[in-house]
Scaffold this motif. Structure first.
Motif, PDB file in Angstrom:
ATOM      1  N   SER A   1      34.784  37.968  34.953  1.00 19.30           N
ATOM      2  CA  SER A   1      35.289  39.382  35.313  1.00 19.30           C
ATOM      3  C   SER A   1      34.895  40.212  34.107  1.00 19.30           C
ATOM      4  CB  SER A   1      36.770  39.139  35.679  1.00 19.30           C
ATOM      5  OG  SER A   1      37.204  40.618  35.788  1.00 19.30           O
ATOM      6  N   SER A   2      34.455  41.195  34.169  1.00 23.28           N
ATOM      7  CA  SER A   2      34.234  42.284  33.282  1.00 23.28           C
ATOM      8  C   SER A   2      34.665  43.681  33.730  1.00 23.28           C
ATOM      9  CB  SER A   2      32.758  42.291  32.523  1.00 23.28           C
ATOM     10  OG  SER A   2      32.489  40.943  31.869  1.00 23.28           O
ATOM     11  N   GLN A   3      35.332  44.481  32.725  1.00 18.33           N
ATOM     12  CA  GLN A   3      35.677  45.648  33.035  1.00 18.33           C
ATOM     13  C   GLN A   3      35.486  46.621  31.917  1.00 18.33           C
ATOM     14  OE1 GLN A   3      39.682  44.453  35.079  1.00 18.33           O
ATOM     15  NE2 GLN A   3      39.369  46.335  36.057  1.00 18.33           N
ATOM     16  N   VAL A   4      34.911  47.845  32.065  1.00 13.89           N
ATOM     17  CA  VAL A   4      34.838  48.672  30.769  1.00 13.89           C
ATOM     18  C   VAL A   4      35.722  49.678  30.793  1.00 13.89           C
ATOM     19  CG1 VAL A   4      33.158  50.153  29.606  1.00 13.89           C
ATOM     20  CG2 VAL A   4      32.329  48.073  30.604  1.00 13.89           C
ATOM     21  N   ASP A   5      36.690  49.870  29.734  1.00 16.68           N
ATOM     22  CA  ASP A   5      37.655  50.632  29.714  1.00 16.68           C
ATOM     23  C   ASP A   5      38.104  50.308  28.463  1.00 16.68           C
ATOM     24  OD1 ASP A   5      40.050  52.266  29.874  1.00 16.68           O
ATOM     25  OD2 ASP A   5      40.320  51.958  31.910  1.00 16.68           O
ATOM     26  N   ALA A   6      38.008  51.150  27.528  1.00 20.54           N
ATOM     27  CA  ALA A   6      38.298  51.086  26.017  1.00 20.54           C
ATOM     28  C   ALA A   6      39.758  51.435  25.610  1.00 20.54           C
ATOM     29  CB  ALA A   6      37.302  52.161  25.293  1.00 20.54           C
ATOM     30  N   ARG A   7      40.425  51.911  26.476  1.00 19.49           N
ATOM     31  CA  ARG A   7      41.724  52.498  26.234  1.00 19.49           C
ATOM     32  C   ARG A   7      42.816  51.028  27.110  1.00 19.49           C
ATOM     33  NH1 ARG A   7      42.386  57.367  23.769  1.00 19.49           N
ATOM     34  NH2 ARG A   7      40.493  58.525  23.768  1.00 19.49           N
ATOM     35  N   ARG A   8      42.496  50.276  27.873  1.00 14.89           N
ATOM     36  CA  ARG A   8      43.503  49.632  28.471  1.00 14.89           C
ATOM     37  C   ARG A   8      43.098  48.114  28.507  1.00 14.89           C
ATOM     38  NH1 ARG A   8      42.486  50.894  34.305  1.00 14.89           N
ATOM     39  NH2 ARG A   8      44.878  49.966  34.602  1.00 14.89           N
ATOM     40  N   HIS A   9      42.771  47.672  27.318  1.00 15.35           N
ATOM     41  CA  HIS A   9      42.443  46.243  27.005  1.00 15.35           C
ATOM     42  C   HIS A   9      43.848  45.483  27.436  1.00 15.35           C
ATOM     43  CE1 HIS A   9      39.272  47.917  24.307  1.00 15.35           C
ATOM     44  NE2 HIS A   9      38.850  46.719  24.852  1.00 15.35           N
ATOM     45  N   GLY A  10      44.938  45.960  26.886  1.00 12.82           N
ATOM     46  CA  GLY A  10      46.262  45.337  27.197  1.00 12.82           C
ATOM     47  C   GLY A  10      46.739  45.348  28.698  1.00 12.82           C
ATOM     48  N   GLU A  11      46.206  46.349  29.409  1.00  8.44           N
ATOM     49  CA  GLU A  11      46.709  46.283  30.681  1.00  8.44           C
ATOM     50  C   GLU A  11      45.690  45.478  31.575  1.00  8.44           C
ATOM     51  OE1 GLU A  11      47.023  50.236  32.133  1.00  8.44           O
ATOM     52  OE2 GLU A  11      47.097  51.035  30.294  1.00  8.44           O
ATOM     53  N   LEU A  12      44.599  45.236  31.394  1.00  6.25           N
ATOM     54  CA  LEU A  12      43.620  44.643  31.985  1.00  6.25           C
ATOM     55  C   LEU A  12      43.331  43.073  31.977  1.00  6.25           C
ATOM     56  CD1 LEU A  12      40.726  47.499  32.070  1.00  6.25           C
ATOM     57  CD2 LEU A  12      42.408  47.152  33.746  1.00  6.25           C
ATOM     58  N   LEU A  13      43.631  42.749  30.680  1.00  6.30           N
ATOM     59  CA  LEU A  13      43.189  41.433  30.307  1.00  6.30           C
ATOM     60  C   LEU A  13      44.065  40.332  31.121  1.00  6.30           C
ATOM     61  CD1 LEU A  13      41.531  39.560  28.658  1.00  6.30           C
ATOM     62  CD2 LEU A  13      43.253  39.602  26.684  1.00  6.30           C
ATOM     63  N   LEU A  14      45.250  40.355  30.954  1.00  8.61           N
ATOM     64  CA  LEU A  14      46.056  39.356  31.901  1.00  8.61           C
ATOM     65  C   LEU A  14      45.556  39.356  33.331  1.00  8.61           C
ATOM     66  CD1 LEU A  14      49.242  39.038  29.800  1.00  8.61           C
ATOM     67  CD2 LEU A  14      47.508  37.656  29.584  1.00  8.61           C
ATOM     68  N   PRO A  15      45.757  40.441  34.100  1.00  6.81           N
ATOM     69  CA  PRO A  15      45.239  40.353  35.322  1.00  6.81           C
ATOM     70  C   PRO A  15      43.845  39.928  35.815  1.00  6.81           C
ATOM     71  CG  PRO A  15      46.246  42.515  34.978  1.00  6.81           C
ATOM     72  CD  PRO A  15      46.032  41.860  33.631  1.00  6.81           C
ATOM     73  N   ALA A  16      42.810  40.139  34.477  1.00  5.12           N
ATOM     74  CA  ALA A  16      41.466  39.577  34.405  1.00  5.12           C
ATOM     75  C   ALA A  16      41.565  37.996  34.436  1.00  5.12           C
ATOM     76  CB  ALA A  16      40.671  40.335  33.515  1.00  5.12           C
ATOM     77  N   VAL A  17      42.358  37.532  33.874  1.00  4.24           N
ATOM     78  CA  VAL A  17      42.497  36.118  33.619  1.00  4.24           C
ATOM     79  C   VAL A  17      43.068  35.448  34.813  1.00  4.24           C
ATOM     80  CG1 VAL A  17      43.774  33.950  32.489  1.00  4.24           C
ATOM     81  CG2 VAL A  17      42.948  36.059  31.093  1.00  4.24           C
ATOM     82  N   ASP A  18      44.025  36.164  35.451  1.00  4.93           N
ATOM     83  CA  ASP A  18      44.544  35.698  36.687  1.00  4.93           C
ATOM     84  C   ASP A  18      43.358  35.661  37.629  1.00  4.93           C
ATOM     85  OD1 ASP A  18      47.077  35.094  35.806  1.00  4.93           O
ATOM     86  OD2 ASP A  18      47.921  37.165  36.372  1.00  4.93           O
ATOM     87  N   ARG A  19      42.740  36.579  37.781  1.00  2.00           N
ATOM     88  CA  ARG A  19      41.636  37.051  38.748  1.00  2.00           C
ATOM     89  C   ARG A  19      40.442  35.832  38.802  1.00  2.00           C
ATOM     90  NH1 ARG A  19      41.409  41.674  38.125  1.00  2.00           N
ATOM     91  NH2 ARG A  19      39.705  41.790  36.728  1.00  2.00           N
ATOM     92  N   VAL A  20      40.120  35.521  37.559  1.00  2.00           N
ATOM     93  CA  VAL A  20      39.033  34.645  37.231  1.00  2.00           C
ATOM     94  C   VAL A  20      39.441  33.168  37.631  1.00  2.00           C
ATOM     95  CG1 VAL A  20      38.008  33.381  35.453  1.00  2.00           C
ATOM     96  CG2 VAL A  20      37.993  35.792  35.440  1.00  2.00           C
ATOM     97  N   LEU A  21      40.946  32.763  37.132  1.00  2.00           N
ATOM     98  CA  LEU A  21      41.323  31.324  37.577  1.00  2.00           C
ATOM     99  C   LEU A  21      41.470  31.371  39.029  1.00  2.00           C
ATOM    100  CD1 LEU A  21      44.198  31.400  34.845  1.00  2.00           C
ATOM    101  CD2 LEU A  21      42.464  29.715  35.151  1.00  2.00           C
ATOM    102  N   ALA A  22      41.900  32.456  39.687  1.00  2.00           N
ATOM    103  CA  ALA A  22      42.001  32.266  41.329  1.00  2.00           C
ATOM    104  C   ALA A  22      40.677  32.310  41.918  1.00  2.00           C
ATOM    105  CB  ALA A  22      42.981  33.684  41.748  1.00  2.00           C
TER     106      ALA A  22
END
Length: 217
Positions: free
Chosen positions: A27-48
């Motif tokens: 998973s990859s999302q480009v948003d320079a201001r939301r690293h903290g908000e996006l990282l853990l949901p991305a981990v959950d999504r990839v594992l799922a």
């Protein structure tokens, strides 16, 4: 082997799983201001997507930069926390190396990412797996002679066509490339760097030098 790779050194928040043979989810999302908000949901999504739980992971791979202080530390702290909780090793990979690997170029070239302040983080490569200079941060005009005539990849190269006239994609690193490079090096017995940040300069935020003096009335 099941490697969980992540990187927040560029505007991309990127996560991937690698089973030792291939990337099985990413998973990859480009948003320079939301690293903290996006990282853990991305981990959950990839594992799922892979149908796996976090406790199946046998190792972490994290991009160590160079990158801006605020974004870079999100990925590093997350990787360290996962590694400690799971009791598995955490491997560092230079973010520029991940970009070089994804570029898959045969001859000499340059990787340059946006360092802000009208500067780039950069390094030269002999090929997609071999870096020949240490990562550095400079103004593009100051390194024009060193990179003249070389193809370049990365958002930094695309921002400064005067210095990098032959600039190509990808702009940002992908965790899929980081994971693949790390898996390849681990299989070959190569020791990967410790998961420690390559900041290369001081953070933008500074502690005030002079505090206002308040006297009791």
């Amino acid at each position: 082997m099941l490697l969980l790779a992540l990187d927040t050194a560029t505007p991309a928040v990127t996560v991937a799983l690698h089973d030792g043979e291939a990337v099985i989810a990413s998973s990859s999302q480009v948003d320079a201001r939301r690293h903290g908000e996006l990282l853990l949901p991305a981990v959950d999504r990839v594992l799922a997507d892979a149908g796996l739980k976090l406790d199946a992971v046998t190792g972490l791979v994290v991009g160590i930069g160079p990158g801006p202080y605020t974004g870079l530390r999100v990925g590093l702290m997350t990787a360290d926390t996962f590694g400690l909780a799971l009791g598995v090793p955490v491997h560092g990979v230079c973010t520029l190396d991940g970009l070089a690997y994804a570029a898959d170029l045969d001859g000499p070239f340059v990787v340059a990412t946006d360092a802000r302040r009208k500067e780039v983080y950069w390094a030269r490569y002999a090929d997609s797996r071999t870096r020949v200079t240490d990562p550095a941060v400079d103004r593009p005009a100051d390194i024009a002679d060193e990179v003249a005539g070389l193809p370049a990849v990365g958002a930094g190269a695309l921002l400064y066509p005067g210095t990098f006239p032959s600039a190509h994609e990808p702009q940002h690193v992908s965790a899929a490339a980081l994971a693949s490079l790390a898996a390849e090096r681990l299989a070959a017995g190569v020791e990967l760097p410790a998961p420690r940040p390559l900041y290369l300069r001081r953070p933008d935020a500074q502690v005030p030098k002079n505090y206002k003096v308040v006297t009791p009335k």
